[in-house]
Design a protein around this motif. Structure first.
Motif, PDB file in Angstrom:
ATOM      1  N   ALA A  79      64.262 -21.504  22.161  1.00 46.06           N
ATOM      2  CA  ALA A  79      63.613 -20.675  23.187  1.00 46.06           C
ATOM      3  C   ALA A  79      62.459 -21.466  23.786  1.00 46.06           C
ATOM      4  O   ALA A  79      61.956 -22.419  23.174  1.00 46.06           O
ATOM      5  CB  ALA A  79      63.093 -19.381  22.574  1.00 46.06           C
ATOM      6  N   ARG A 121      66.658 -18.199  26.441  1.00 45.45           N
ATOM      7  CA  ARG A 121      65.583 -17.277  26.031  1.00 45.45           C
ATOM      8  C   ARG A 121      64.258 -17.859  26.506  1.00 45.45           C
ATOM      9  O   ARG A 121      63.918 -18.996  26.147  1.00 45.45           O
ATOM     10  CB  ARG A 121      65.537 -17.129  24.517  1.00 45.45           C
ATOM     11  CG  ARG A 121      66.777 -16.512  23.915  1.00 45.45           C
ATOM     12  CD  ARG A 121      66.531 -16.319  22.420  1.00 45.45           C
ATOM     13  NE  ARG A 121      67.773 -16.047  21.711  1.00 45.45           N
ATOM     14  CZ  ARG A 121      68.416 -16.957  20.975  1.00 45.45           C
ATOM     15  NH1 ARG A 121      67.960 -18.189  20.850  1.00 45.45           N
ATOM     16  NH2 ARG A 121      69.525 -16.612  20.343  1.00 45.45           N
ATOM     17  N   SER A 173      67.754 -13.796  28.094  1.00 38.81           N
ATOM     18  CA  SER A 173      66.739 -12.786  27.779  1.00 38.81           C
ATOM     19  C   SER A 173      65.370 -13.387  28.046  1.00 38.81           C
ATOM     20  O   SER A 173      65.151 -14.591  27.866  1.00 38.81           O
ATOM     21  CB  SER A 173      66.872 -12.256  26.353  1.00 38.81           C
ATOM     22  OG  SER A 173      66.807 -13.294  25.430  1.00 38.81           O
ATOM     23  N   LEU A 252      62.806 -11.857  21.074  1.00 41.21           N
ATOM     24  CA  LEU A 252      63.918 -12.528  21.773  1.00 41.21           C
ATOM     25  C   LEU A 252      64.899 -13.129  20.775  1.00 41.21           C
ATOM     26  O   LEU A 252      66.121 -13.005  20.936  1.00 41.21           O
ATOM     27  CB  LEU A 252      63.387 -13.645  22.688  1.00 41.21           C
ATOM     28  CG  LEU A 252      62.507 -13.256  23.876  1.00 41.21           C
ATOM     29  CD1 LEU A 252      62.128 -14.504  24.679  1.00 41.21           C
ATOM     30  CD2 LEU A 252      63.208 -12.245  24.783  1.00 41.21           C
ATOM     31  N   SER A 258      65.342  -8.035  26.693  1.00 42.77           N
ATOM     32  CA  SER A 258      64.233  -8.511  27.511  1.00 42.77           C
ATOM     33  C   SER A 258      63.141  -7.456  27.583  1.00 42.77           C
ATOM     34  O   SER A 258      63.399  -6.276  27.347  1.00 42.77           O
ATOM     35  CB  SER A 258      64.737  -8.811  28.921  1.00 42.77           C
ATOM     36  OG  SER A 258      65.695  -9.854  28.861  1.00 42.77           O
TER      37      SER A 258
END
Ligand code: NAD
Ligand code: WQD
Length: 344
Positions: A79, A121, A173, A252, A258
């Motif tokens: 992420a 993410r 997300s 996440l 989200s």
């Protein structure tokens, strides 16, 4: 399970450097990139002293797709937290092109790179500035959005871009975090906010007056519709803010989807209240003059932070006295910021 690997863009900046430590404390590993447009490489040395693993840092610009590709090729990133941006409201009015190119262009290049590497993410540094002149207080996330500066516009465009992407591609997300007014520093006094030139924001100006670098604070406006006539804001300790990022990443990474949340304390504090709290914390007098309003400023701006608590279990824990004490510790230990150590 291996610890999640998180890319921080703008990693040596004020909020990201504190977040780096918070993520490691939460069991995550960090890859950092920064182009040093508004930060110093000495931050890395301080982070190392605080026990952070800075071995995966590299100097790179988020607008450089080739450099980003190489970062994603080298590291299996789970992420991204996208801090990298220019953030001076006044400067953005004078240099709109630079702000759109960096903040919007950088975000697009980053998202395209993430898409290529199937990393979908992202935590986005948004701002209370997207509420423009707030209609109702405290401000809820479903308030109307508008902007009063090119800087604010870049944040709102970033949010809109992400909302469109989320609609079009359900595999993405995103956590859109709307920060209120981050202040304070790590309790060690080793990292903190180090603005270049004259500070635009209240707390770094106050700390520079306290340390003798500037003669007096100018209080912008004393005829606002607030209890003492000075502007009211929601000051938030940067350590609490950093912990908010760890909470958003956990959300996440757990596949919960989200969200868009305010990160603030919910408390409105006036300029003069902050000055008095700082005087108490530092034991130093802060001389000030009441001067005209600063164009574009609003009377009051403070969050309803309940949604972040509901969704993330996050809540700001540190009060204004702690914010002032920690800002003062940082400034008094580093009167010239990071430059005091070796120039930058
Ligand atoms: P900062 O300037 O200290 O940190 C931003 C970092 O991004 C700097 O280290 C800078 O060198 C880097 N950077 C800028 N452009 C880059 C690029 N093209 N490529 C790589 N690195 C780049 O600012 P901060 O206060 O830590 O803010 C972090 C984020 O939070 C920003 O997106 C800002 O807009 C947002 N934000 C800040 C505040 C605030 O009051 N500090 C409030 C709301 C939102
Ligand atoms: C706070 C209060 C000023 C300086 C800005 C951005 C916002 C967000 C956070 C990024 C106001 C008064 C200030 C001074 C003063 N950043 N003041 N004398 O304007 O609430 O928010 O930073 O997203 O987008 O606009 O913060 O610290 O500049 O001002 O009297 O020398 O202090 O008028 O009432 P602001 P600030």
């Amino acid at each position: 399970m291996t610890a999640p690997l998180i890319l921080l863009t703008g990693a040596t900046g004020y909020i990201a450097s504190h977040t780096w430590l918070a993520l490691e404390a939460a069991g995550m590993r960090v890859v950092g990139i920064d182009n040093f447009a508004n930060s110093s490489a000495l931050v890395l040395e301080r982070l190392r002293q605080l026990g952070a693993d800075v071995s995966r840092f590299e100097q790179a610009d988020v607008r450089d797709a080739g450099a980003l590709d190489r970062v994603f090729e080298r590291h299996p990133i789970d992420a991204v937290v996208h801090f990298a941006a220019l953030k001076a409201v006044g400067e953005s009015t004078a240099q709109p092109l630079a702000y759109y190119a960096n903040n919007v262009g950088g975000l697009i290049t980053l998202l395209e790179t993430m898409q290529r590497h199937a990393c979908r993410r992202i935590v986005f540094s948004s701002s209370a500035t997207v509420y423009g002149k707030p209609e109702r207080l405290p401000i809820r996330e479903d308030s109307a959005l508008s902007t009063t500066s090119p800087y604010g516009a870049t944040k709102l465009i970033g949010e809109n871009l992400l909302r469109d992407l989320l609609k079009a591609e359900p595999s993405w997300s995103a956590a859109l975090l709307r920060y209120f007014n981050p202040v304070g520093a790590h309790e060690s006094g080793l990292i903190g906010e180090d603005p270049r030139g004259t500070p635009n924001n209240l707390m770094p100006y106050v700390t520079q007056v306290a340390v003798g670098k500037r003669p007096a604070l100018q209080v912008f406006g004393s005829d606002y519709d607030t209890p003492d006539g000075t502007g009211v804001r929601d000051y938030l300790h940067v350590q609490d803010l950093a912990e908010g990022h760890a909470a958003a990443l956990s959300y996440l990474l757990a596949g919960k989807g989200s969200l868009t949340v305010n990160l603030g304390t919910g408390n409105g504090v006036s300029v003069l209240e902050l000055v008095r709290a700082f005087e108490r914390a530092s034991g130093r007098p802060i001389p000030y003059q009441l001067v005209a309003r600063r164009p574009g400023d609003v009377d009051s701006c403070y969050a309803d932070p309940s949604l972040a608590h509901e969704l993330l279990g996050w809540r700001a824990r540190r009060d204004v006295d702690a914010m002032c004490a920690d800002s003062w510790r940082w400034q008094s230990m580093n009167p010239n910021g990071y430059a005091g150590e070796a120039g930058r």
